[in-house]
Design an enzyme around this catalytic site. Sequence first.
Site, PDB file in Angstrom:
ATOM      1  N   GLU A  93      84.707 -25.033  28.806  1.00 57.53           N
ATOM      2  CA  GLU A  93      85.021 -24.184  27.654  1.00 57.53           C
ATOM      3  C   GLU A  93      84.217 -22.888  27.689  1.00 57.53           C
ATOM      4  O   GLU A  93      82.989 -22.926  27.647  1.00 57.53           O
ATOM      5  CB  GLU A  93      84.713 -24.921  26.353  1.00 57.53           C
ATOM      6  CG  GLU A  93      84.988 -24.084  25.116  1.00 57.53           C
ATOM      7  CD  GLU A  93      84.535 -24.751  23.826  1.00 57.53           C
ATOM      8  OE1 GLU A  93      85.020 -24.353  22.755  1.00 57.53           O
ATOM      9  OE2 GLU A  93      83.671 -25.659  23.894  1.00 57.53           O
ATOM     10  N   GLN A 105      91.144 -25.370  20.362  1.00 59.81           N
ATOM     11  CA  GLN A 105      90.379 -25.450  19.113  1.00 59.81           C
ATOM     12  C   GLN A 105      90.523 -24.143  18.341  1.00 59.81           C
ATOM     13  O   GLN A 105      90.836 -23.098  18.930  1.00 59.81           O
ATOM     14  CB  GLN A 105      88.899 -25.738  19.392  1.00 59.81           C
ATOM     15  CG  GLN A 105      88.652 -27.123  19.967  1.00 59.81           C
ATOM     16  CD  GLN A 105      87.213 -27.356  20.377  1.00 59.81           C
ATOM     17  OE1 GLN A 105      86.551 -26.467  20.901  1.00 59.81           O
ATOM     18  NE2 GLN A 105      86.726 -28.562  20.158  1.00 59.81           N
ATOM     19  N   GLU A 162      87.654 -27.069  14.539  1.00 58.74           N
ATOM     20  CA  GLU A 162      86.211 -27.023  14.740  1.00 58.74           C
ATOM     21  C   GLU A 162      85.635 -25.860  13.931  1.00 58.74           C
ATOM     22  O   GLU A 162      85.227 -24.843  14.475  1.00 58.74           O
ATOM     23  CB  GLU A 162      85.884 -26.870  16.228  1.00 58.74           C
ATOM     24  CG  GLU A 162      84.414 -27.106  16.521  1.00 58.74           C
ATOM     25  CD  GLU A 162      84.055 -26.871  17.981  1.00 58.74           C
ATOM     26  OE1 GLU A 162      83.202 -27.610  18.503  1.00 58.74           O
ATOM     27  OE2 GLU A 162      84.621 -25.938  18.596  1.00 58.74           O
TER      28      GLU A 162
END
Length: 264
Positions: A146, A207, A243
């Site tokens: 990520e 996310q 998130e």
Amino acid sequence: MIRLAANLSMLFPEQAFMERFSAAAAAGFQGVEYLFPYAFEARELRAALDDNALSQVLFNLPPGDWDAGERGLASLPGREAEFRDSVVEGIRYAQALDCPRLHAMAGLLPEGADAATREAHLATYIENLRFAAGELEKVGKTLLIEPINGRDMPGFFLQRQGQAREVLERVGADNLKVQFDLYHCQIVEGDLIRNMEAQFPNIGHVQLAGVPERHEPDLGEVNYPAVLAHLDALGYQGWVGCEYRPAGDTRAGLAWGRDYGLRA
């Protein structure tokens, strides 16, 4: 169809962690993610998932000493043995929780890192990811990397989408994918839809959070209905992890998600 997963490390802070599973289910979530499971027994987490008919969709490999400021081991020279142990532990939990994805946090560069230091981190990163991807492939799991913005996480080794694509190419593992965090991408690069299109073949998880305060996605500068509609049109079949840090009561702030099955 967009499927939302509750990030239990951030959502429902009004409740103790183990109570957040039932809170997520009551709010209409069918999947959950969180940073780390390791403070709890796998059987406890498995029971919470089963009791609330929830899928575990993601968590991170052990990150090193989180409380001391470490943010992953994957790129840290000299910590290879510890990283390999973290892969073993992560797989143990993933098997118990039937979790298909594990994120290997890249870790931090030392302050003032020169070109040689960066190259050493990259070489370590590539080799560690090859090892982890190989171990996860044996058990049918996907490994994620990520890009994370350097404002929230100063010194993080992996920050840009193009850099992530280069890493994937060098590692050469079919089960290594990108965790495409729209919040981080907006802060570092912007141009979300075009970046998402360019990265789409590599995306294994998505996310979101509002920018710039990391609150609900309807607070801030990003037109998330348009972004999610485009993600859906591209044919994305995975989960979108929520998130973000609620600006107030978590359940009251879920009105933005009604079109995706949530209950405020």
